[in-house]
Design a protein around this motif. Structure first.
Motif, PDB file in Angstrom:
ATOM      1  N   LYS A 127     102.132  42.894  64.997  1.00  7.96           N
ATOM      2  CA  LYS A 127     101.043  43.222  65.924  1.00  7.96           C
ATOM      3  C   LYS A 127     101.390  44.520  66.634  1.00  7.96           C
ATOM      4  N   GLU A 128     100.745  45.596  66.196  1.00  8.47           N
ATOM      5  CA  GLU A 128     101.045  46.926  66.719  1.00  8.47           C
ATOM      6  C   GLU A 128      99.868  47.417  67.563  1.00  8.47           C
ATOM      7  N   GLU A 130      98.216  49.986  67.015  1.00  6.30           N
ATOM      8  CA  GLU A 130      97.184  50.531  66.117  1.00  6.30           C
ATOM      9  C   GLU A 130      96.404  49.432  65.393  1.00  6.30           C
ATOM     10  N   GLY A 131      96.838  48.178  65.554  1.00  7.87           N
ATOM     11  CA  GLY A 131      96.153  47.088  64.857  1.00  7.87           C
ATOM     12  C   GLY A 131      97.168  46.094  64.303  1.00  7.87           C
ATOM     13  N   THR A 132      96.655  45.139  63.553  1.00  6.71           N
ATOM     14  CA  THR A 132      97.537  44.129  62.990  1.00  6.71           C
ATOM     15  C   THR A 132      97.878  44.490  61.545  1.00  6.71           C
ATOM     16  N   PHE A 133      99.159  44.412  61.234  1.00 10.09           N
ATOM     17  CA  PHE A 133      99.628  44.732  59.891  1.00 10.09           C
ATOM     18  C   PHE A 133     100.433  43.569  59.343  1.00 10.09           C
ATOM     19  N   LYS A 135     103.575  42.638  56.578  1.00  5.14           N
ATOM     20  CA  LYS A 135     104.644  43.212  55.761  1.00  5.14           C
ATOM     21  C   LYS A 135     105.155  42.170  54.783  1.00  5.14           C
ATOM     22  N   SER A 144      97.295  46.731  56.095  1.00  3.80           N
ATOM     23  CA  SER A 144      96.535  46.425  57.307  1.00  3.80           C
ATOM     24  C   SER A 144      95.772  45.128  57.091  1.00  3.80           C
ATOM     25  N   GLN A 145      95.345  44.532  58.169  1.00  7.27           N
ATOM     26  CA  GLN A 145      94.674  43.237  58.076  1.00  7.27           C
ATOM     27  C   GLN A 145      93.401  43.325  57.229  1.00  7.27           C
ATOM     28  N   GLU A 146      92.755  44.487  57.257  1.00  5.35           N
ATOM     29  CA  GLU A 146      91.512  44.671  56.477  1.00  5.35           C
ATOM     30  C   GLU A 146      91.770  44.609  54.977  1.00  5.35           C
ATOM     31  N   GLU A 147      92.995  44.919  54.585  1.00  4.87           N
ATOM     32  CA  GLU A 147      93.303  44.966  53.152  1.00  4.87           C
ATOM     33  C   GLU A 147      93.734  43.619  52.569  1.00  4.87           C
TER      34      GLU A 147
ATOM     35  N   GLU B 191     103.393  55.448  58.027  1.00  5.51           N
ATOM     36  CA  GLU B 191     104.265  54.449  58.650  1.00  5.51           C
ATOM     37  C   GLU B 191     105.643  55.022  59.016  1.00  5.51           C
TER      38      GLU B 191
END
Lengths: 151, 301
Positions: A127-128, A130-133, A135, A144-147, B191
């Motif tokens: 949780k950054e 810039e948004g949620t990612f 890994k 990214s969460q959208e992907e 990143e």
């Protein structure tokens, strides 16, 4: 004569409301409702003041652990979870992504070991600002969460 | 998962890295030591890499250990369709540690989870190759006398180059300043810029090689591969301008050293090989001592 189909209100169970129409069936499969033997009512493209069109799922006699419902946050972060007992809403559950996600997401990296051998996927939720990612624990690819692609 | 495994450079703390580097220094002074007497190490190369495999195998033999393994999938039971899981489970019964290279990213992490003996990742697809990173650090330390506060210029394929990504991670412990020089198509991923920002590492991004490294202590060159380009005209242009020549080194600092993980293609003019600032062949030699130090660390205690 027009016959109106009415979905009976649940006495006991879980209602997942305000699901985006294109995510409804994903939620169904994510919660393994396709293999669930309880009575399930699925509605889609229903009129919604909040979102125009929406999807809804009602599962009679089933209560999900928070880990389970939190998975929904991956694809429908604004869905509502209502838990009903004796015809009363006893809990409105807010969705929040867990810190780790096991075996739900498919890794976007075509060269990741999890896409080639029988290895359950495992993602860390980052949780950054810039948004949620997410890994991948194995190939270390960050998406990214959208992907997110659900298995 | 075995905590002794080395899968990714981020598995090692700053202290672990420094321990490897000082141990490598000892192995450089005395490369033949019997510390692995009676031990057997497997080198499983699911994808060929002659130089890395020979370097690891030499490291084992010089430490008095023995090597088993394969260097070609065609001659192993993998050609019969055996899973990585089964291969690791079986081989780990026979050996004290496994060095592996695999074409799929994440293979070494998975192997480390199922193996009762330590795994040393010798490359998993485009992901990690930590022994390369540690030998890069050893080469930087050896040529500069320190790892702290260095000006490091990284050139070439910064988008896909795994050695570049791991080097940035590893050097982040030592207050570097980076200059990233890459053609538009191969720019450093977002990143890593975020990573630098978070760790208070200052960096500059440039698009032309020319003479942008007069302040650098280390010039880290990487291979630019043709298959990375959609536009072949652009590849031809890059090929011409991204070639390091002796004339570009005239105003550089006397302590500057040029590193390259090798193999190189066009990016370093062979005339540079004789320049005293060229260090890439010694760098490859350092790989032996660093790999001795890694094997010794994963098997100690």
């Amino acid at each position: 004569m027009e016959k109106e189909l009415k979905v009976a209100a649940l006495r006991n169970g879980t209602v997942i409301d305000h699901i985006p129409v294109d995510k409804l069936y994903k939620v169904v499969f994510m919660l393994h409702l396709d293999r669930c033997e309880n009575q399930i009512t699925i509605g889609n493209n229903l009129d919604s003041v909040k979102m125009g069109k929406k999807g809804i799922i009602k599962i009679a006699g089933k209560f999900f652990a928070e880990d389970e419902t939190n998975k929904i946050a991956l694809i429908a972060p604004n869905a509502n979870i209502n838990i009903i007992k004796d015809a009363q809403v006893i809990e409105k559950r807010a969705l929040s992504l867990p810190n780790e996600i096991h075996d739900i997401i498919q890794c976007n990296n075509p060269n990741c070991i999890t896409n080639h051998q029988n290895v359950p996927t495992f993602f860390y939720v980052l949780k950054e600002a810039e948004g949620t990612f997410l890994k991948c624990h194995y190939c270390e690819r960050i998406i990214s969460q959208e992907e997110v692609k659900i298995k | 998962m075995s905590i002794k495994s080395l899968v990714s450079i981020t598995d090692y703390s700053k202290e672990d890295i420094l321990e490897i580097l000082s141990s490598a220094e000892e192995f450089e002074k005395h490369p033949n030591q019997e510390v692995l007497k009676g031990k057997v190490i497997a080198t499983l190369f699911f994808e060929p890499s002659t130089r890395t495999r020979l370097s690891f195998e030499t490291a084992v033999v010089r430490l008095g250990g023995s090597v088993i393994g394969f260097s070609d999938v065609a001659t192993s039971s993998l050609s019969k369709g055996e899973s990585l899981h089964d291969t690791i489970r079986i081989v780990s019964n026979y050996v004290d540690a496994i060095v592996m290279r695999h074409p799929y990213e994440g293979a070494a992490r998975y192997a480390a989870e199922i193996s009762p003996v330590p795994i040393i990742n010798a490359g998993d697809g485009a992901n990690q190759h930590p022994s390369q990173t540690l030998l890069d650090l050893y080469s930087i330390l050896k040529t500069q006398g320190t790892l702290e506060n260095l000006n490091i210029c990284i050139v070439g394929d910064l988008k896909y180059g795994r050695t570049v990504h791991s080097l940035i991670m590893a050097m982040s412990h030592f207050h570097p300043t980076f200059t990233f020089i890459a053609p538009e198509e191969l720019r450093i991923p977002y990143e890593f810029k975020i990573f630098c920002d978070k760790n208070n590492i200052s960096y500059t991004e440039l698009y032309e090689l020319s003479d942008n490294f007069n302040e650098a202590d280390i010039l880290y060159m990487t291979r630019v591969q043709k298959e990375r380009f959609q536009d072949l005209m652009e590849y031809e242009r890059v090929k011409n301008v991204y070639m390091l020549k002796n004339s570009m080194l005239e105003n550089t600092k006397p302590n500057l050293r040029i590193l390259h993980p090798l193999p190189r293609v066009f990016e370093i003019d062979p005339e540079v090989d004789k320049n005293e600032k060229a260090y890439y062949f010694q760098q490859a030699k350092n790989g032996l001592y660093v790999r001795q130090a890694i094997i010794n660390k994963v098997l100690s205690s």
